[in-house]
Design an enzyme around this catalytic site. Structure first.
Site, short mmCIF file in Angstrom:
data_model
loop_
_atom_site.label_atom_id
_atom_site.label_comp_id
_atom_site.label_asym_id
_atom_site.label_seq_id
_atom_site.Cartn_x
_atom_site.Cartn_y
_atom_site.Cartn_z
N PRO A 157 36.82 61.62 41.65
CA PRO A 157 37.72 62.76 41.84
C PRO A 157 37.31 64.05 41.13
CG PRO A 157 38.96 60.78 41.19
CD PRO A 157 37.50 60.47 41.02
N ASN B 259 35.56 62.23 35.41
CA ASN B 259 35.26 60.90 35.94
C ASN B 259 33.76 60.71 36.12
OD1 ASN B 259 37.88 61.99 37.81
ND2 ASN B 259 38.17 60.14 36.56
N THR C 160 32.91 66.31 44.25
CA THR C 160 32.88 67.78 44.16
C THR C 160 33.23 68.15 42.73
OG1 THR C 160 33.48 68.10 46.46
CG2 THR C 160 33.94 69.92 44.96
N LYS D 135 28.97 73.89 48.37
CA LYS D 135 30.30 73.35 48.68
C LYS D 135 31.39 74.28 48.16
CE LYS D 135 33.70 70.39 49.42
NZ LYS D 135 33.96 69.12 48.76
N LYS E 230 42.18 72.78 43.34
CA LYS E 230 41.14 72.20 42.46
C LYS E 230 39.77 72.84 42.75
CE LYS E 230 37.95 68.51 42.09
NZ LYS E 230 37.23 67.57 42.97
#
Lengths: 301, 301, 301, 301
Positions: free
Chosen positions: D69, D73, D99, D174, D249
């Site tokens: 996520p 992480n 991402t 991205k 996010k």
């Protein structure tokens, strides 16, 4: 009077230098270091002992103040290969007066605690002038029991020492103040510019704002319009004062903490972008009140 | 004491009503009108003469005050089929206390001049409370020679009467102040919210800001965070005070004058958009300091 | 083929001139006027009849096209002392191709209707090039029954003639498109700049965006980064194209209509402010894609 | 056909699960792990081997894909106490499809290199649907010589695999795309809302924009106005699609990289703030095109 115990000082730049001098003036023996050896000369001549790196300072002094430009410098000075924590003594008091991300302050506090030391964040407001005259304001975060010990040292360098809460809240207070300051300054600049375009005399407009609800520090104490007020950078072609680049840095910290805590800061965020655009257009080293000039029509247009 | 000559008053709404009462209290016979007949009852009982429309008022009184919601109402009250200028006497003094576009004030001044009358703009700051207690601030634009005559009347209703310059500058000063006020209020709300998320106590944060460069009217006099201050709308669920919808209206005026004069107002413009979004999300009639609530995380999220 | 009846044309500037020529090419006798007599010479040499003012044109032609810089010019050309409506014939068709506030279009339509004439707004997209080659797009607002009559003339000057709805919707469509265009252009410029700073090749980044959800006209047809695309202003030092000043004007119209209809347009509003700041910093006559340059770090910084 | 060698897969969430299935379908033995054991059941039933943590996976497989996520992480999965790098084999290929901040990707690459392994960032575009059908787009950053090896695996899960440059440029591409996407979506929503308020039919306005310079992916492929287009979240009460929280996010990542590289992103930054405000007002789990609804007047207002 019993002789005072020595104080470590790491970072002898524009701010650190006069701060360390004030410790000397108050009778504290100072053990200092800086990555640029030439920054140490003046202090050395005044009687400070100069060492090679933070670790060596920590080996000799159990109260240390750090005053560094940004988060990576602080991380390195504490946790790097020659960092404070390599040789810190148990029970040492480590006070960081740099303006950095509160999350980094918290990390440093955890790392210090593992070594049996206490870390506090104590960023300042007031520029080089206040540092020289010992009139800084310190916003202090950390364990409340240690505040008195920190205060003893900080009082030598500042006029106000404010306890803000747990570690990181000193940074938080500093960042919050500067974000609101930037918003107020850009807002005042837009407003004064608009009023002038609408035919108002700038001094009169400032007077009206200052007796009304538009009043703010940027309108009544640091007016960005040349000629409205004396003794401020707008009267001196925006030289001196607090550089646009430094304001952009502080707004970047505010932006990052807002992003990390998922807090909407629409005006703070736009203020950040405006100071960033100014840096790209040649205003980096002018006082941050030069946003008034940035928003005005260029001469000859 | 010679009896005073009568004063016309057009617009007996929330603000106009107490203002006209203060003229009566000071011994001026008042001749009034309003598009809503029921708004006139109270004044009538207090001794005012009520007429059908602005033209009739202008036929009887040569000093007239107008207090109306927005530009179209003002245009109609002056230049409409039953407007003041249909029957205005030569030499009359026409004072408009509405908050409208300065360009409209200038148009009205030109139209009045053609009829041999003098028009001044004199918008107010201070809300219904200040109107009742006669403590309004008037910002006055118009021919300087007529300012003394205007002052005589305005002093009955206000504590401060400030001469701002040529016609339209009263509006300009009002609009500028409110734009900076809106910026300061949103900025204070963002900042307090961010500080709270970072672990600062709101009262302490307000205290730090107010002794530092982040200080502004919204932080030290009208703090938007419930519990920080007493006697302000944030302590009363954002009831009373100055409605979000009214602030959005004033910001729309600021936006229009900025667009028309090609003046960049990035924060003022974003403040306008935020108050507009708040109106769309149910905050229209709450005090404008409720932007703090708008930016906070909803409970249960 | 029966000879065609004459068409009035008011406003022979950069756009009006080639548009009127295209009417002549299609066999329409043109009766024209312009506030600058020298603008009329070329048309006169090509056979157009030149008259002194709009009223005289309206006296002779019952189909009239207006192409003027801004709202005040349009108001004057229609309702001024020598305006069209002074001498307009009953049943005349009046088509305004200027880009103005839709509220002004509606006022003109009401005024025309009182004189028994029909007003339609038909602003264009496509610049001087499209005007010369007869490839403009017309966005038409007005009574649907008259659309066919308008189309007959507009087809001589444009490749697309789109019916948008009631009077003012042609302007609305134009303003909406340009607001989204400005947002897309600034967004593309920020994004390309950020990507380049992060180490991406600009051509590759454009290619990725254009095959993904970031795709827009500014990224795939009019890329603002020099070297990414040929035949666009970014490849020619931002000369030619659509000037920053003109974009700022259209965004001002969008802002005004949004304010008047109480519609929040946060990004459109900020785009307006950015183009306004660019005008103040010397970009007024550069193509609007020069915002990429405005946001970049200055050389030597 | 020679049997294929096993592939490690870490992170079996909404995206990782269908991606890992596609590897199985293409005949690759999969060794997987996830912090939530229940996420592993389905893969186990399909024949995957499930291990306890990333270190164990790295002990068995020399090609590993991670799909997690957020940055913390990823840092934990690679450098944590049970992280990949604890047991990674020399020469291993580590592909991270999360991402995250490109700066973290670079740190992971440095850490992997120290252990003799190769790290590449390969974030995806396309949601759960594209993950299931193997139609993802991968944007890949890393050493060019290893791209072919990465492509072999990524082709099993995606329709496009684009090489972007050095480590971190996959993330950069991205993030850039999603920032421009957010700007285009909010811009389209404002524009459509303004047009509707001005009397335009939404379908007609979308058609005009899409044949003009306002065109973008959000206007022509994913229109935010209910009823304009079929098969998009706006037609389904903004359910499904790409959540506002996820967009917030990604905009936070864009904001952070822009701050760190001192790049002005005024619209990207405001887009971030708007999505953040939406999260605070109950839109967190709605599709990001619901910004159209957020900007509209509430019913009953």
């Amino acid at each position: 009077m019993a002789s005072k115990t020595q104080v470590g000082f790491i970072g002898l730049g524009n701010m650190g230098n006069p701060m360390a001098k004030n410790l000397l003036k108050h009778g504290y023996p100072v053990i200092a270091t800086d990555v640029f050896p030439e920054s140490c000369k003046e202090l050395q001549e005044l009687g400070a002992q100069i060492l090679d790196n933070p670790a060596e300072v920590a080996d000799k002094a159990d109260r240390i103040i750090t005053m560094l430009p940004s988060s990576p410098n602080v991380i390195d000075a504490y946790t790097g290969p020659n960092g404070i924590l390599k040789k810190v003594k148990k029970g040492s008091l480590l006070i960081d007066s740099s303006t950095i991300d509160p999350a980094v302050s918290k990390e440093m506090a955890v790392a210090a605690e593992k070594m049996g030391a206490v870390f506090m964040d104590a960023p300042v407001s007031g520029g080089v002038g206040a540092a020289s005259s010992g009139k800084l304001t310190f916003m202090v975060g950390g364990v409340e029991e240690e505040f008195t010990a920190a205060q003893e040292l900080l009082n030598c360098m500042g006029a106000n020492v404010v306890y803000c809460g747990q570690v990181g809240t000193g940074q938080a207070a500093k960042i919050c103040n500067n974000m609101l300051l930037a918003i107020g300054m850009i807002g005042t600049s837009e407003t004064m510019n608009l009023g002038i375009r609408l035919g108002l005399d700038p001094k009169l407009l400032a007077k009206i704002l200052n007796m009304s609800s538009g009043r703010c520090w940027s309108s009544d104490t640091y007016n960005p319009v040349p000629g409205v007020m004396e003794g401020v950078p707008s009267g001196n072609n925006y030289q001196g004062g607090f550089g646009t680049q430094l304001m952009a840095k502080d707004l970047g910290l505010a932006q990052n903490t807002a992003t990390n805590t998922k807090t909407p800061v629409p005006l703070g965020s736009l203020a950040h972008q405006i100071y960033r655009m100014m840096c790209a257009r040649g205003y980096a080293s002018k006082d941050f009140s030069s946003v008034f000039q940035f928003l005005r029509e260029e001469e000859g247009q």
